[in-house]
Design a protein around this motif. Structure first.
Motif: not given
Length: 373
Positions: A5-12, A177-179, A297-311
């Protein structure tokens, strides 16, 4: 295997449905924050920029002189000063140009308020069912499409030029983070298909502009025939804004759904970066390139990768992904011609689909970069 688990600032973001009285106060709050920002920007231009603390003291005096500045909550005005301070710090660091005055004609007009807890333990911002309590506004209905998780930091209230209201709730949230998975993928971005993956999938381009281009042209012609500033001119302008808003929402929905699927299914994602600004200089392709939203698209991929532990590995735009034979490495410079969609390698005889071959090369290059880092 459970993810860390990681702590992130997120917006809804949610659609807000204020009543008539609340709409008036929101509009006043937007106007007051714009006035404060522009007032102190003007003072900075006349002399030189001082500090947030100095302008905050001056704001207190200004509120005594202009009683209508007391109508919005105090955090909204303080945040206008903080935004100005940030704008000047970015200017001084060389990141951006000198700050500009805010206009009523902005596509979105907004103000931001902060959450705080009183000594009694009560708070100025809270959520109950499909209502949110906001300073000065009280309880306001909103379209609660998902549960707000985490600790609320602040809320931005926005009025669009289509007379819709939205809230963006910033939270500090614990994200799991995703498995880890074994799958790795390369992505070649395009115009005919939005994305072509190294496992052979071709994701269709939604071509949002094509669906609404005639309607936009008709409304633009109608707008041109009307007297600028008249009631009919504003009505047509609002209709045009609604079409653009709908297009933006369709694009964003597509980008979020596709990026989430990629992040969920793949441990490593390699994608080619594109010089979009340079590509927009091509007048024949400019509309299509703007419509496809690669940068977003690249911007969204970038922060989602950081959030969920992807490279996420970004491949240089000058990498010759289309020209290299993925089977033997031979470089066929004739493939620079975009009209060539399939080609046969003269060295090994392998027949390639141009885009699938490119995405496989992007994946291989991503794996090399990962290994070297």
């Amino acid at each position: 295997m459970t993810g860390k688990k990681i702590i992130r600032e997120k917006g809804y973001k949610f659609r807000l449905y204020p009543n008539k009285k609340q709409k008036i106060l929101i509009n006043k709050s937007v106007g007051c924050t714009r006035y404060v920002y522009n007032h102190f920007l003007s003072k900075a231009k006349e002399d030189k920029y001082k500090t947030y603390t100095e302008y905050s003291k001056q704001l207190t005096q200004l509120k005594r002189e202009l009683m209508w500045l007391k109508e919005p909550d105090k955090f909204a005005l303080q945040n206008a000063l903080k935004d100005l301070d940030k704008a000047f710090n970015n200017f001084f660091s060389g990141k951006y140009d000198f700050p500009q005055f805010k206009s009523k004609k902005n596509i979105k007009n907004s103000y931001r308020t902060n959450k705080f807890v009183r000594k009694s333990g009560t708070t100025n911002i809270e959520i109950k069912d499909n209502k949110i309590k906001l300073p000065k506004l009280g309880w306001v209905k909103f379209s609660k499409s998902q549960k707000v998780k985490g600790k609320i930091l602040n809320v931005t209230v926005t009025k669009t030029n289509t007379d819709k209201y939205f809230i963006s709730i910033a939270v500090k949230e614990e994200i799991k983070k995703f498995p880890e998975v074994d799958k790795k993928i390369g992505i070649d971005l395009g115009l005919k298909e939005f994305a072509i993956t190294s496992d052979g999938e071709k994701k269709a381009n939604p071509r949002v502009l094509n669906k609404y281009e005639k309607k936009i042209a008709r409304l633009n012609r109608s707008l041109a025939r009307k007297e600028k500033g008249s009631n009919n001119w504003y009505k047509t302008k609002k209709k045009l804004a609604k079409v653009h808003e709908k297009m933006a929402n369709i694009r964003l929905d597509f980008l979020h759904k596709f990026s989430t699927k990629l992040i969920e299914e793949n441990q490593l994602i390699a994608v080619e970066t594109l010089e979009v600004k340079n590509m927009l200089k091509n007048s024949n392709l400019a509309k299509s390139i703007s419509d496809v939203s690669w940068s977003k698209f690249i911007e969204i991929l970038t922060y989602k990768a950081k959030w969920y532990g992807r490279d996420l590995i970004k491949i240089d735009t000058f990498f010759a992904s289309s020209q290299l034979c993925n089977n033997c490495g031979y470089k066929n410079e004739e493939v620079k011609d975009l009209k060539i969609r399939n080609w046969k390698c003269s060295e090994c005889g392998k027949v390639h689909d141009r885009d699938i071959n490119a995405s496989k090369n992007i994946l291989d290059e991503g794996l090399k970069m990962q290994k070297a880092s």
